[in-house]
Every structure is written in C-alpha cells, then in structure tokens.
Write an enzyme that holds these catalytic residues in place. Sequence first.
Site, short mmCIF file in Angstrom:
data_model
loop_
_atom_site.label_atom_id
_atom_site.label_comp_id
_atom_site.label_asym_id
_atom_site.label_seq_id
_atom_site.Cartn_x
_atom_site.Cartn_y
_atom_site.Cartn_z
N CYS A 185 0.87 -1.18 -0.05
CA CYS A 185 -0.24 -0.03 0.10
C CYS A 185 0.88 1.17 0.14
O CYS A 185 1.56 1.63 -1.07
CB CYS A 185 -0.98 -0.21 1.19
N ALA A 186 0.87 2.15 0.78
CA ALA A 186 1.43 3.37 1.29
C ALA A 186 3.22 3.11 1.55
O ALA A 186 3.91 3.86 1.14
CB ALA A 186 0.91 4.38 2.00
#
Length: 432
Positions: A352-353
């Site tokens: 994800c991030a």
Amino acid sequence: MALSHLTPLSPFTTLARRLPPFPALSSATSRRHNRISFSVMASAVRKVLVPIANGTEPMEAVITVDVLRRAGADVTVASVENQLRVDACHGVKIVADALITDCVDTVFDLISLPGGMPGASTLKDNKTLENIVKKQASEGRLYAAICAAPAVALGSWGLLKGLKATCYPSFMEQLASSATTVESRVQQDGKAVTSRGPGTAMEYSVALVEQLFGKEKADEVSGPLLMPSKHTDQFIVAELNKLQWTSSSEPKILVPIADGSEEMEAVMIIDVLRRAKAEVVVASVGDKLETVASRKVKLVADMLLDEAAKLSYDLIVLPGGLGGAQAFASSETLVNLLKKQSESDRYYGAICASPALVLEPHGLLKGKKATAFPAMCNKLSDPSEAESRVVIDGKLITSRGPGTSLEFSLAIVEKLLGREKALELAKTMLVM
C-alpha cells in the site's frame, strides 16, 4: 540490475481461474413470503453492530468493520466478553468500542457476526446478543453472518428458517438443519446475508455496503480496495531476479503497526502468516502497545518496537495506511532495522503506502522493481511494475492495497514455506 522474465507463482495462477467475478452475491427471493431486496434506507447515518469474542476470526471482523466505516457507517465493535479486549484467533488482539450490554437500547440498521471458533459459539451462547439479533430480525432489519456464525449462531437461534444461506464448508451439514444450504460465496435471502470465510469477507462486506447504501456507494468503496477484477488474471505475481528464499520451518517475521496503519492489511498479513506457523512479532512503533488503526480499529501489539528491534528476523513486512506509513518513515529505529535487514541480505516487504513512503525515501528500493497503492506510485523511482498486484524482486516483496493483501501474504508463504503450504492455506481460507 539485470531483469529476469516475469514469473507467475504457480498456486496463484491456479487460484485466479477459480475465483468468481466480483461481486459474488446471490439473491434468493420467495414469492410465498414476499421477500424483496432491500431498499436504501432513508436515514443519513447507518448504525452497525459487529460483536466479537475470544476466538473470533480477526480477518472477518476487521474487514467488515473497515469496509463499512469506509462507506460512512457508524460501526460499534462490541465485546461479548467481560472486558473490552478480545483475544481473537491467531493471537490477534482487538479492543472493542463497547460491551454488548451497552448496546441493548440501540437500534442498528445492520448486525454482522464474524466467524471463527470458539468465537462463534461464544456469540451464540450470549443471551444479550441473541435477544438483540432476534429483535433485529423480528423488526425487519438487516442481519448477517460469515464463516461458522451462520450455522452456529443464526441457525441455532432459528433466524434462517426457510431461507437460503451459506457458511464455512465444514459447518454446512449443521446449517442444513436450520436453512436451505447453498455454496454461494455471498448469499442474500430476505433480510439475511451470509458468507463462507476469510477469503470471501471483502465481497461480503461490500455486499453489506450495497444493502445499506446502494450500489453506487458499494462501487465507490470497492474501487480503492483493489479487489480482484473479473477482467484480468488474478493472483499473478510478477517475480524478477528470481531466487530461492530460505528459512527455518518457523520463520521469524516482524510486522510493525502504528496509529493510522491499515487494519485490514495488518490483520490479514498477521493472520495468514501465523496460520502458516510462522513466528510473527507484532511491534508497536508508538509508545504504547495499543494502536488506533486508520479506520479506528484498536489493535494491541505484542511488544514495543524498541524491544522487538533487539531480535533478528527472516522477514520484516510493513502494512500500509497513510498515517501508519508516515509513522514508520519517521521511526529511526524501524528505518535502521530495515536498512540492516537489507544490508544483511535478508527479506523485507511492504504494501500500500509503505513502499512509496517508507522504502523509497530511505533508499530501500534502489535498483529494485516495486509496486504500491495507485495514488502513491508516482513516488516510486521505477514505476515500471506499478500495475502488478504483487511484485517480488530478489529478496524484496511489495503489493498494492487491502484487496491484494491475501495474494501478498500467500506469496510470502510460498516463498518462505513452499507452494504446498500456500495452496493449503488458500483452500482453508476459501480464497480458492
């Protein structure tokens, strides 16, 4: 760095062709009982109850809470134990928002029961919860259950009589005594929605969003989840600079968490790796064990990061979530641990991030191919594999978001413990 050809990890190529298109929702109606599909409720705020117990399946609870909160629902996580903290399956510790006794006078638009054993039995035996759910059904409001809970709880309470329902395969015989059983991944009949297990939990949760808020909201919520698409081959892992990962039969894995971590990603990674019998250490990057994740699920770590940093690991893997990734990037202890991991030629990964906000700025993606959450991919110095759901480059593994977390976790299992173990888990969780 030399680039090898893309290699699909064999179990996931197989899994892809067996997964049904999203959303796998079946709807049964009975003219005799004049059952109809739900209309969108007029009230602005939808109230949802998710009861949990010791032995609840954490993926099924947390995914449901996370997805419904993304849609704007006011979700109360209620413990049926004598305290707020619940020890869910696979050593995942969750702190509820309230006790079930606090919820007696609240009117809920939806009540959703997670599975897991003995959690589902504990839910069934709780008279307060039983009365709340029976009132919910008698007053014509939405109620739902997944995994063991349709058979063990709803069926035992007589709330599936004359309805089509599904559950975890090993409970289907029990369910048959109280409902008409079907093998749909998600099944709706009247006001009841049922589903099968961890691998169907995200589909189930999006189906619940649709019932509460309508299809447009369900589509809006499901897009950023990055759920498997019917238009592409699923569970294909792009592997570059392929090499054999080695570890003991119980690899030691560090999963840091922080305030703002994405709870679905963290819990799926922890749950799947512990199912594979890995020794998973969950470490809080903050100054206390309890963390408040991105959708306000409260998770309790095993230890603080300073203590965890004294140990060595076969793999360090970072969940995403914007706030959590920022906390990771700001932690000198964690960044130094990751750099040491890389320099020692050991495995590390992120989803994800975190690939873009943690690994990239600290030089941990140098010369590597990686992927990340779509909105973060412009921060990758080499975004050439950004569209791949899971990317393995040598001893680095990265992935995109909540809907790729199972693929990501199973790919780790395959690399560390072999294809057979990954396939076994995929079948157990009903990913296949």
